[in-house]
Enzyme design. Structure first.
Site, PDB file in Angstrom:
ATOM      1  CG  HIS A  96      62.475 -16.505  40.501  1.00 56.33           C
ATOM      2  ND1 HIS A  96      61.805 -17.518  39.945  1.00 56.33           N
ATOM      3  CD2 HIS A  96      63.623 -15.918  39.868  1.00 56.33           C
ATOM      4  CE1 HIS A  96      62.632 -17.573  38.567  1.00 56.33           C
ATOM      5  NE2 HIS A  96      63.680 -16.539  38.669  1.00 56.33           N
ATOM      6  CG  HIS A 148      66.208 -12.560  39.830  1.00 56.06           C
ATOM      7  ND1 HIS A 148      67.346 -13.247  39.841  1.00 56.06           N
ATOM      8  CD2 HIS A 148      65.353 -12.772  39.331  1.00 56.06           C
ATOM      9  CE1 HIS A 148      67.160 -14.147  38.919  1.00 56.06           C
ATOM     10  NE2 HIS A 148      66.004 -14.035  38.490  1.00 56.06           N
TER      11      HIS A 148
HETATM   12  P1  AMP Z   1      65.297 -16.819  36.270  1.00 57.81           P
HETATM   13  O1  AMP Z   1      66.101 -16.767  34.909  1.00 57.81           O
HETATM   14  O2  AMP Z   1      64.592 -15.460  36.463  1.00 57.81           O
HETATM   15  O3  AMP Z   1      64.527 -18.089  36.017  1.00 57.81           O
HETATM   16  O4  AMP Z   1      66.517 -16.891  37.342  1.00 57.81           O
HETATM   17  C1  AMP Z   1      66.742 -18.438  37.701  1.00 57.81           C
HETATM   18  C2  AMP Z   1      67.894 -18.012  38.488  1.00 57.81           C
HETATM   19  O5  AMP Z   1      67.927 -19.402  39.719  1.00 57.81           O
HETATM   20  C3  AMP Z   1      69.160 -17.951  38.160  1.00 57.81           C
HETATM   21  O6  AMP Z   1      69.489 -16.599  38.403  1.00 57.81           O
HETATM   22  C4  AMP Z   1      69.875 -19.080  38.744  1.00 57.81           C
HETATM   23  O7  AMP Z   1      71.179 -18.669  38.784  1.00 57.81           O
HETATM   24  C5  AMP Z   1      69.127 -19.493  39.835  1.00 57.81           C
HETATM   25  N1  AMP Z   1      69.599 -20.798  40.408  1.00 57.81           N
HETATM   26  C6  AMP Z   1      69.375 -22.006  39.567  1.00 57.81           C
HETATM   27  N2  AMP Z   1      69.608 -23.096  40.277  1.00 57.81           N
HETATM   28  C7  AMP Z   1      69.901 -22.825  41.565  1.00 57.81           C
HETATM   29  C8  AMP Z   1      70.331 -23.335  42.590  1.00 57.81           C
HETATM   30  N3  AMP Z   1      70.326 -24.589  42.698  1.00 57.81           N
HETATM   31  N4  AMP Z   1      70.319 -22.569  43.824  1.00 57.81           N
HETATM   32  C9  AMP Z   1      70.301 -21.242  43.747  1.00 57.81           C
HETATM   33  N5  AMP Z   1      69.918 -20.533  42.604  1.00 57.81           N
HETATM   34  C10 AMP Z   1      69.776 -21.422  41.606  1.00 57.81           C
END
Ligand code: AMP
Length: 140
Positions: free
Chosen positions: A100, A102
């Site tokens: 993903h 950001h």
């Molecule tokens: P990463 O650390 O790059 O894997 O980022 C994962 C992101 O997913 C984090 O910024 C979390 O805040 C976000 N996240 C986790 N659960 C959810 C959710 N249910 N809806 C939206 N974002 C989420």
């Protein structure tokens, strides 16, 4: 590729999200723990874990909308710029094993540090850099 991830459950609407974009292959929604107002995540719908696993056609799909979603995010929160980041692998801070991007809005007066500030920096000689470049070319 994993069968199911937190994000496939969001795509399937099993977990609610603030969706901002959807097409056949790509999905975008607000991060539930935003680093800034408008912090958005953009994903391929299929749960490839790492960038290198994402087939070129699906990567092209994501990139064909990443720019316009970024512009819409900036306009929505009146941001002065954005940092686009991808944490690729656990060692890089990837928590959700579903690749993903950001999109993190930035503002002239915020206290966020540039992404370079995250790293210690590496002191390399010209020879060491050349050797690493050769190894990268060999590993492609
Ligand atoms: P990463 O650390 O790059 O894997 O980022 C994962 C992101 O997913 C984090 O910024 C979390 O805040 C976000 N996240 C986790 N659960 C959810 C959710 N249910 N809806 C939206 N974002 C989420």
């Amino acid at each position: 590729m994993s069968e199911e991830t937190l994000f496939t459950r969001i795509v399937e609407d099993e977990i609610p999200s603030d969706t901002v974009y959807e097409d056949e292959t790509t999905y975008a929604f607000l991060d539930v723990n935003p680093l800034a107002p408008g912090h958005t995540l953009v994903i391929p719908k299929e749960p490839y874990e790492r960038l290198s696993e994402l087939p070129p056609a699906e990567a092209a799909d994501v990139f064909s909308v990443l720019g316009e979603i970024t512009a819409a995010v900036e306009a929505a929160v009146d941001a002065d710029g954005t940092t686009i980041a991808l944490n690729n692998g656990e060692a890089a801070g990837q928590e959700v094993p579903h690749v993903h991007w950001h999109i993190i809005p930035q503002f002239e007066d915020d206290t966020a540090r540039p992404i370079h500030a995250l790293f210690d920096g590496a002191e390399l000689s010209d020879e060491e850099r050349s050797e690493i470049a050769a190894r990268i070319r060999d590993n492609r």
